[in-house]
Design a protein around this motif. Sequence first.
Motif, PDB file in Angstrom:
ATOM      1  N   GLY A 270      -8.682   4.239   0.086  1.00 52.69           N
ATOM      2  CA  GLY A 270      -7.497   3.993   0.897  1.00 52.69           C
ATOM      3  C   GLY A 270      -6.265   4.542   0.206  1.00 52.69           C
ATOM      4  O   GLY A 270      -6.360   5.406  -0.674  1.00 52.69           O
ATOM      5  N   SER A 271      -5.106   4.033   0.603  1.00 49.91           N
ATOM      6  CA  SER A 271      -3.875   4.534   0.007  1.00 49.91           C
ATOM      7  C   SER A 271      -3.583   3.863  -1.331  1.00 49.91           C
ATOM      8  O   SER A 271      -2.785   4.354  -2.125  1.00 49.91           O
ATOM      9  CB  SER A 271      -2.695   4.300   0.961  1.00 49.91           C
ATOM     10  OG  SER A 271      -2.605   2.931   1.292  1.00 49.91           O
ATOM     11  N   MET A 272      -4.241   2.743  -1.591  1.00 49.57           N
ATOM     12  CA  MET A 272      -3.901   2.016  -2.812  1.00 49.57           C
ATOM     13  C   MET A 272      -4.332   2.692  -4.118  1.00 49.57           C
ATOM     14  O   MET A 272      -3.585   2.632  -5.102  1.00 49.57           O
ATOM     15  CB  MET A 272      -4.388   0.593  -2.751  1.00 49.57           C
ATOM     16  CG  MET A 272      -3.201  -0.301  -2.518  1.00 49.57           C
ATOM     17  SD  MET A 272      -3.511  -1.995  -2.156  1.00 49.57           S
ATOM     18  CE  MET A 272      -4.816  -2.031  -1.016  1.00 49.57           C
TER      19      MET A 272
ATOM     20  N   TYR B 240     -16.288   8.192  -6.595  1.00 51.76           N
ATOM     21  CA  TYR B 240     -16.872   8.257  -5.249  1.00 51.76           C
ATOM     22  C   TYR B 240     -15.893   7.696  -4.227  1.00 51.76           C
ATOM     23  O   TYR B 240     -16.114   7.868  -3.037  1.00 51.76           O
ATOM     24  CB  TYR B 240     -18.175   7.452  -5.232  1.00 51.76           C
ATOM     25  CG  TYR B 240     -19.234   7.996  -4.307  1.00 51.76           C
ATOM     26  CD1 TYR B 240     -19.526   9.352  -4.250  1.00 51.76           C
ATOM     27  CD2 TYR B 240     -19.975   7.145  -3.493  1.00 51.76           C
ATOM     28  CE1 TYR B 240     -20.501   9.842  -3.410  1.00 51.76           C
ATOM     29  CE2 TYR B 240     -20.966   7.631  -2.652  1.00 51.76           C
ATOM     30  CZ  TYR B 240     -21.227   8.979  -2.617  1.00 51.76           C
ATOM     31  OH  TYR B 240     -22.197   9.456  -1.785  1.00 51.76           O
ATOM     32  N   SER B 241     -14.866   6.996  -4.701  1.00 48.20           N
ATOM     33  CA  SER B 241     -13.853   6.375  -3.840  1.00 48.20           C
ATOM     34  C   SER B 241     -14.509   5.785  -2.597  1.00 48.20           C
ATOM     35  O   SER B 241     -14.247   6.205  -1.473  1.00 48.20           O
ATOM     36  CB  SER B 241     -12.777   7.391  -3.452  1.00 48.20           C
ATOM     37  OG  SER B 241     -11.756   6.747  -2.721  1.00 48.20           O
ATOM     38  N   CYS B 242     -15.318   4.803  -2.838  1.00 47.19           N
ATOM     39  CA  CYS B 242     -16.188   4.288  -1.767  1.00 47.19           C
ATOM     40  C   CYS B 242     -15.581   3.047  -1.119  1.00 47.19           C
ATOM     41  O   CYS B 242     -15.459   1.999  -1.760  1.00 47.19           O
ATOM     42  CB  CYS B 242     -17.546   3.953  -2.374  1.00 47.19           C
ATOM     43  SG  CYS B 242     -18.735   3.429  -1.144  1.00 47.19           S
TER      44      CYS B 242
ATOM     45  N   GLY C  81      -7.755  -2.714   1.304  1.00 45.34           N
ATOM     46  CA  GLY C  81      -7.178  -2.444   2.615  1.00 45.34           C
ATOM     47  C   GLY C  81      -8.014  -3.067   3.715  1.00 45.34           C
ATOM     48  O   GLY C  81      -9.158  -3.483   3.495  1.00 45.34           O
ATOM     49  N   ASP C  82      -7.440  -3.105   4.936  1.00 43.66           N
ATOM     50  CA  ASP C  82      -8.181  -3.696   6.051  1.00 43.66           C
ATOM     51  C   ASP C  82      -9.415  -2.864   6.407  1.00 43.66           C
ATOM     52  O   ASP C  82     -10.456  -3.409   6.781  1.00 43.66           O
ATOM     53  CB  ASP C  82      -7.279  -3.895   7.275  1.00 43.66           C
ATOM     54  CG  ASP C  82      -6.509  -2.641   7.680  1.00 43.66           C
ATOM     55  OD1 ASP C  82      -6.200  -1.805   6.801  1.00 43.66           O
ATOM     56  OD2 ASP C  82      -6.216  -2.496   8.874  1.00 43.66           O
ATOM     57  N   GLY C  83      -9.319  -1.546   6.228  1.00 36.29           N
ATOM     58  CA  GLY C  83     -10.474  -0.701   6.532  1.00 36.29           C
ATOM     59  C   GLY C  83     -11.631  -0.991   5.589  1.00 36.29           C
ATOM     60  O   GLY C  83     -12.774  -1.195   6.015  1.00 36.29           O
ATOM     61  N   SER C  84     -11.341  -1.044   4.310  1.00 33.13           N
ATOM     62  CA  SER C  84     -12.388  -1.341   3.319  1.00 33.13           C
ATOM     63  C   SER C  84     -12.916  -2.757   3.506  1.00 33.13           C
ATOM     64  O   SER C  84     -14.120  -3.001   3.387  1.00 33.13           O
ATOM     65  CB  SER C  84     -11.832  -1.205   1.902  1.00 33.13           C
ATOM     66  OG  SER C  84     -11.963   0.110   1.449  1.00 33.13           O
TER      67      SER C  84
ATOM     68  N   PHE D 295      -6.006   3.143   8.832  1.00 36.23           N
ATOM     69  CA  PHE D 295      -6.101   3.940   7.610  1.00 36.23           C
ATOM     70  C   PHE D 295      -4.745   4.557   7.275  1.00 36.23           C
ATOM     71  O   PHE D 295      -4.433   5.660   7.719  1.00 36.23           O
ATOM     72  CB  PHE D 295      -7.097   5.095   7.774  1.00 36.23           C
ATOM     73  CG  PHE D 295      -8.469   4.710   8.252  1.00 36.23           C
ATOM     74  CD1 PHE D 295      -8.969   3.424   8.098  1.00 36.23           C
ATOM     75  CD2 PHE D 295      -9.293   5.661   8.856  1.00 36.23           C
ATOM     76  CE1 PHE D 295     -10.239   3.080   8.526  1.00 36.23           C
ATOM     77  CE2 PHE D 295     -10.570   5.331   9.285  1.00 36.23           C
ATOM     78  CZ  PHE D 295     -11.041   4.044   9.127  1.00 36.23           C
ATOM     79  N   ALA D 296      -3.954   3.868   6.470  1.00 42.93           N
ATOM     80  CA  ALA D 296      -2.658   4.444   6.073  1.00 42.93           C
ATOM     81  C   ALA D 296      -2.889   5.754   5.329  1.00 42.93           C
ATOM     82  O   ALA D 296      -2.183   6.742   5.532  1.00 42.93           O
ATOM     83  CB  ALA D 296      -1.903   3.466   5.186  1.00 42.93           C
ATOM     84  N   SER D 297      -3.881   5.754   4.472  1.00 43.76           N
ATOM     85  CA  SER D 297      -4.153   6.924   3.637  1.00 43.76           C
ATOM     86  C   SER D 297      -4.537   8.129   4.474  1.00 43.76           C
ATOM     87  O   SER D 297      -3.869   9.166   4.459  1.00 43.76           O
ATOM     88  CB  SER D 297      -5.296   6.605   2.682  1.00 43.76           C
ATOM     89  OG  SER D 297      -6.398   6.091   3.427  1.00 43.76           O
ATOM     90  N   ILE D 298      -5.610   7.988   5.218  1.00 42.76           N
ATOM     91  CA  ILE D 298      -6.109   9.125   5.983  1.00 42.76           C
ATOM     92  C   ILE D 298      -5.142   9.436   7.128  1.00 42.76           C
ATOM     93  O   ILE D 298      -5.040  10.584   7.575  1.00 42.76           O
ATOM     94  CB  ILE D 298      -7.541   8.863   6.497  1.00 42.76           C
ATOM     95  CG1 ILE D 298      -8.471   8.486   5.327  1.00 42.76           C
ATOM     96  CG2 ILE D 298      -8.104  10.078   7.228  1.00 42.76           C
ATOM     97  CD1 ILE D 298      -8.641   9.543   4.256  1.00 42.76           C
TER      98      ILE D 298
HETATM   99  C1  LIG Z   1     -17.460   4.709   2.784  1.00 35.86           C
HETATM  100  C2  LIG Z   1     -16.272   5.559   3.030  1.00 35.86           C
HETATM  101  N1  LIG Z   1     -16.061   6.068   4.278  1.00 35.86           N
HETATM  102  C3  LIG Z   1     -14.981   6.838   4.517  1.00 35.86           C
HETATM  103  C4  LIG Z   1     -14.096   7.147   3.531  1.00 35.86           C
HETATM  104  C5  LIG Z   1     -12.870   8.032   3.846  1.00 35.86           C
HETATM  105  N2  LIG Z   1     -11.667   7.180   3.747  1.00 35.86           N
HETATM  106  C6  LIG Z   1     -10.935   7.162   2.606  1.00 35.86           C
HETATM  107  S1  LIG Z   1      -9.682   6.084   2.694  1.00 35.86           S
HETATM  108  C7  LIG Z   1     -10.082   5.616   4.260  1.00 35.86           C
HETATM  109  C8  LIG Z   1      -9.295   4.564   4.980  1.00 35.86           C
HETATM  110  C9  LIG Z   1      -9.160   3.282   4.214  1.00 35.86           C
HETATM  111  O1  LIG Z   1      -8.496   2.329   5.003  1.00 35.86           O
HETATM  112  P1  LIG Z   1      -7.930   0.999   4.382  1.00 35.86           P
HETATM  113  O2  LIG Z   1      -8.945   0.344   3.550  1.00 35.86           O
HETATM  114  O3  LIG Z   1      -7.356   0.178   5.476  1.00 35.86           O
HETATM  115  O4  LIG Z   1      -6.780   1.491   3.400  1.00 35.86           O
HETATM  116  P2  LIG Z   1      -5.384   2.182   3.768  1.00 35.86           P
HETATM  117  O5  LIG Z   1      -5.661   3.639   3.897  1.00 35.86           O
HETATM  118  O6  LIG Z   1      -4.875   1.599   5.026  1.00 35.86           O
HETATM  119  O7  LIG Z   1      -4.544   1.911   2.587  1.00 35.86           O
HETATM  120  C10 LIG Z   1     -11.186   6.343   4.711  1.00 35.86           C
HETATM  121  C11 LIG Z   1     -11.755   6.209   6.059  1.00 35.86           C
HETATM  122  C12 LIG Z   1     -14.374   6.613   2.249  1.00 35.86           C
HETATM  123  N3  LIG Z   1     -13.603   6.873   1.203  1.00 35.86           N
HETATM  124  N4  LIG Z   1     -15.438   5.797   2.035  1.00 35.86           N
END
Ligand SMILES: Cc1ncc(C[n+]2csc(CCOP(=O)(O)OP(=O)(O)O)c2C)c(N)n1
Length: 622
Positions: A412-414, A436-438, A463-466, A494-497
């Motif tokens: 994410g962006s963090m 791997y930034s997983c 992040g909310d996505g993770s 996804f703020a980052s993407i």
């Molecule tokens: C398993 C996996 N799928 C896709 C990605 C690509 N990706 C990197 S950051 C991100 C979004 C993360 O969203 P969030 O956790 O809400 O963090 P934010 O960007 O909002 O800070 C994605 C989809 C990844 N790194 N890992």
Amino acid sequence: MRLTVAQATVRFLAAQYTERDGVQQRLIAGCFGIFGHGNVAGLGQALLQAELDDPEQMPYVLGRNEQAMVHSAVAYARMKDRLQTYAVTTSIGPGATNMVTGAALATVNRLPVLLLPADTFADRSAAPLLQELEVPWSGDVTVNDAFRPVSKYFDRVHRPEQLPSALLSAMRVLTDPAETGAVTVCFPQDVQAQAHDWPDELFAHRVWRVARPVPEPADLAHAAALIRNARRPLIVAGGGVGYSGANDALAAFCEATGIPVGLTQAGKGALPFDHEQCLGAIGSTGTTAANTIAAEADLVIGIGTRYSDFTTASRTAFAAPDVDFVNVNVAPIDAVKHAGWAVRADARTFLEALTVDYAVDPAYRAEYTRLDAEWNATVRAAYDADELTQSAVIGAVNDLSDPRDVVVCAAGSMPGDLHKLWQTRDPKGYHVEYGYSCMGYEIAGGLGVALACPDRDVFVLVGDGSYLMMATELVTALQEGLKVVVVLVQNHGFASIGALSESLGSQRFGTRYRYRTKTGRLDGDLLPVDLAANAASLGMPVVRVASREELEAAITAAKASPASTLIHVETDPFANGAPDTGAWWDVPVSEVSTLDSTRSAYETYAEHKAAQRPFLRPTEAS
Ligand SMILES: Cc1ncc(C[n+]2csc(CCOP(=O)(O)OP(=O)(O)O)c2C)c(N)n1
Ligand SMILES: [Mg+2]
């Protein structure tokens, strides 16, 4: 001794030790597992028997997701400087393949983990089994073959007689700092339960000495000569510094010579943030101090780094035409990068052996000291922002945590913001998985850190996505009585993407969590998702915060509490980034497009691309 293959495996693993600098510790501290028909009566039975015999023999931890269990084991191994790890047992089929992502993460990050996926019957007596992959072109392929490219060692025990050599090979790779990563030993479910007469020596206390490879004298001498001739040398410190325990040796070398240091994600912690020679993060998410110095460095001394694209700003960070590289690494694959002078050695051994009568020019020292002070002021301003920005959240956690506490993050962006802004005060205080930034590593990794270091508080920034991808191990943390403080940053997507997408002309497409509307697009209202309630439903004590004061109070209370806490904070995805430092990251933009946004992004991309260097010029004898 007559035991099943599974019983023999558990017994063997309990007797394996690593030794470095005269200290011994168990290599396999325990076993994570989720049972299914592939392992319930084999490894499951063996673990039960071990637990009833002696709870210390092979402590078993029930996880909630196989991938997450690997993350926890890997996080544990990172905190233990690769001297200890966990095994992970799964059933066949989906339980096994759920671990493939975790295996890749371990291998990319050079961290040891022992994976024990079950496999389909060796004797094929009941084939095809539930969850068996049948391929028409080969009789011996199973889904577990997917582990081969992501493992540093792969084996499949078809017969009991093969077990000793498979286990010994597995231990060799786990304990070799140049080779280590995911080690996968597959156990067909019938073989696990098969009995065999084993020699007693198989179960003897066995010690694996973790090597500190010594640099070749000629390599060392030439590295010293290159340093003596350098005018603007810069050290890039990676994860290998910490794993080798070279932090003090690095500090001493920098103090003696005045050579400044830029830190990779895994290398943050190599020096404390306020060390005189520490310029903080380097590369795409680097500080203005480290990157300004990098741009004119004539000698880059990489110690324990894999030189990822983030570290080199996609090969634009080091811009001097005749820049040379000295690469100190236990792994040849990393030592030879950028056509550098390769010194295959342990980081600490190298630094202790290196004697150079050298000091940087006072003007150079004054320059980087000024740049560093400027950057520190930038960080303080970001921490003290009036709004509850992500930078302010990071600042509050940094200010209110203890120096030895550990911040955990992965995607994410963090991670980028943390790399720039986090003021690391302890060698193990910064744990961002950025090989791997997983997404999904964060909470599972936090659990592994808590397991490894019960005397430190763990702050998981997620992040909310993770969180939505894998919050499962909150339940495991509760079960095990492990304390984690989770700071969940809700920004509805996804703020980052999203920001990346916008900068590349793709208009934040598909990065916001919103309702689909009649337009057919995801441009409706925010979804009514309540992640705080979700965490509470899993048994977590939850605090919702809406202001800086509330956040600070929540962190202070979470520190004081012996239990876990989840702090839920809403931030604005458009107004949160850490200060931009102008560094680049190579993400290709469409060369042709009907969209103005993409066409203009392509022009910018082409300009950056022109600055990319191949780094092929050999670093030769001076
Ligand atoms: C398993 C996996 N799928 C896709 C990605 C690509 N990706 C990197 S950051 C991100 C979004 C993360 O969203 P969030 O956790 O809400 O963090 P934010 O960007 O909002 O800070 C994605 C989809 C990844 N790194 N890992
Ligand atoms: Mg988000």
